[in-house]
Scaffold this motif. Structure first.
Motif, mmCIF file in Angstrom:
data_model
loop_
_atom_site.group_PDB
_atom_site.id
_atom_site.type_symbol
_atom_site.label_atom_id
_atom_site.label_comp_id
_atom_site.label_asym_id
_atom_site.label_seq_id
_atom_site.Cartn_x
_atom_site.Cartn_y
_atom_site.Cartn_z
ATOM 1 N N ASP A 9 0.834 -1.204 0.000
ATOM 2 C CA ASP A 9 0.000 0.000 0.000
ATOM 3 C C ASP A 9 0.872 1.259 0.000
ATOM 4 O OD1 ASP A 9 -2.227 -1.586 0.032
ATOM 5 O OD2 ASP A 9 -2.671 -1.303 2.156
ATOM 6 N N LEU A 10 1.965 1.230 0.767
ATOM 7 C CA LEU A 10 2.865 2.386 0.801
ATOM 8 C C LEU A 10 3.498 2.610 -0.569
ATOM 9 C CD1 LEU A 10 4.396 4.608 2.266
ATOM 10 C CD2 LEU A 10 6.060 2.886 3.026
ATOM 11 N N GLN A 12 2.227 1.798 -3.402
ATOM 12 C CA GLN A 12 1.182 2.318 -4.289
ATOM 13 C C GLN A 12 0.975 3.816 -4.070
ATOM 14 O OE1 GLN A 12 -0.355 0.588 -6.776
ATOM 15 N NE2 GLN A 12 -1.171 2.578 -7.369
ATOM 16 N N THR A 13 1.091 4.259 -2.820
ATOM 17 C CA THR A 13 0.952 5.685 -2.531
ATOM 18 C C THR A 13 2.079 6.483 -3.173
ATOM 19 O OG1 THR A 13 -0.184 5.236 -0.443
ATOM 20 C CG2 THR A 13 0.793 7.415 -0.700
ATOM 21 N N TYR A 14 3.309 5.985 -3.059
ATOM 22 C CA TYR A 14 4.431 6.644 -3.734
ATOM 23 C C TYR A 14 4.192 6.686 -5.250
ATOM 24 C CZ TYR A 14 7.575 6.886 0.333
ATOM 25 O OH TYR A 14 8.155 7.208 1.536
ATOM 26 N N ASN A 16 1.288 6.698 -6.801
ATOM 27 C CA ASN A 16 0.243 7.686 -7.099
ATOM 28 C C ASN A 16 0.785 9.112 -7.033
ATOM 29 O OD1 ASN A 16 -1.556 5.584 -7.380
ATOM 30 N ND2 ASN A 16 -2.432 5.799 -5.337
ATOM 31 N N ILE A 17 1.656 9.359 -6.056
ATOM 32 C CA ILE A 17 2.284 10.683 -5.969
ATOM 33 C C ILE A 17 3.119 10.947 -7.218
ATOM 34 C CG2 ILE A 17 4.017 12.036 -4.725
ATOM 35 C CD1 ILE A 17 3.036 10.619 -2.145
ATOM 36 N N SER A 33 9.600 9.731 -6.634
ATOM 37 C CA SER A 33 8.487 8.966 -6.048
ATOM 38 C C SER A 33 8.413 7.566 -6.635
ATOM 39 C CB SER A 33 7.166 9.706 -6.277
ATOM 40 O OG SER A 33 7.149 10.922 -5.571
#
Length: 286
Positions: A9-10, A12-14, A16-17, A33
């Motif tokens: 999940d982390l 995936q957040t990077y 998306n950023i 990112s």
């Protein structure tokens, strides 16, 4: 740190950023990112080698990094990143032949490599990569005839192959490739009349065919192809006056048609089309 899903999940957040920063025109921050996402995904893949999703995520990280490197004029680094993605995706596709996602993903990486090689003036290698993408996409489209995106991807492969063949003087082969793309695009556009992207893409294909016919000294056929493009583009420009791309594309088609008029020394006709094209391009710029 011991829960892989939290790590995924982390990452995936990077990721998306990175997408957001790239869209904002901040490629170096996007790259940073994407690299953070890649580092996490690399560790997950190494520690969980049997989890195909982690391998697939890592391949997409390499793809995204390669795209930014390509956009920031680092072709050697981009090619290295794409090759890393390709190696992972080839293994996934080979070990999971029934997983359409892996087959389609491998085709996209072959396509990306082809584009990069084309820009490096390595046209023969680019064509080989496009052909590898096409072979996979043909199989995927045949096995999933109701999935429109797979049909569009296959048409795009034919288009890029046609452009590469045109660039290397294989005009007859290029025409065959463009015609194959057109057949798919006509069917998709007919089945989805409200999707402007499909109509726009079909018009673009008619333009490519017309340009090639003109190069083959077949002006009457070229003009007929341009007319088909113009009919679609006029409708799109009329129905979507707020969209500058449609006016711009229609102006380009009119300019192509004017070149044929000039070849025939039909100067009044050429001037009328060019004046209309200028008006449309000014509207698009404004």
């Amino acid at each position: 740190p011991s829960v892989p899903q939290f790590q995924r999940d982390l990452a995936q957040t990077y990721h998306n950023i990175g997408i957001q920063r790239r869209q904002e025109g901040r490629p170096e921050e996007a790259l940073a990112s994407y690299e953070q996402a890649r580092a996490i995904r690399e560790r997950l893949s190494r520690e969980n080698p049997m989890v195909t999703q982690f391998q697939s995520d890592l391949a997409w990280s390499h793809d995204n990094i390669g795209t930014v490197q390509s956009e920031t004029c680092r072709p050697a680094e981009a090619l290295e990143s794409y090759e890393k993605a390709r190696a992972i995706k080839e293994r996934l596709a080979r070990d999971n032949p029934s997983v359409t996602q892996f087959q389609s993903g491998l085709a996209q990486t072959h396509h990306n490599i082809g584009v990069l090689l084309h820009h490096a003036d390595r046209e023969a290698e680019a064509l080989a990569s496009y052909e590898q993408a096409r072979a996979i996409r043909e199989r995927v489209a045949r096995d999933n005839p109701s999935v429109t995106q797979f049909q569009i991807d296959l048409a795009r492969s034919h288009d890029f192959i046609g452009a590469s063949q045109h660039n290397t003087g294989q005009l007859a082969a290029a025409m065959a490739s463009y015609q194959q793309a057109r057949a798919i695009k006509e069917r998709v556009a007919h089945d989805n009349p409200s999707v402007t992207e499909f109509q726009e893409d079909l018009a673009w294909n008619y333009n490519n065919i017309g340009f090639l016919q003109h190069a083959m000294d077949r002006p009457a056929e070229a003009l007929a192809s341009y007319e088909q493009a113009r009919a679609i583009q006029e409708r799109l420009a009329r129905e979507h006056p707020e969209a500058p791309d449609f006016a711009h594309q229609l102006g380009g088609t009119l300019a192509n048609m004017a070149i044929i008029d000039l070849d025939k020394q039909q100067f009044d006709k050429a001037r009328a089309k060019l004046m209309q094209a200028i008006e449309l391009q000014r509207k698009a710029v404004a």
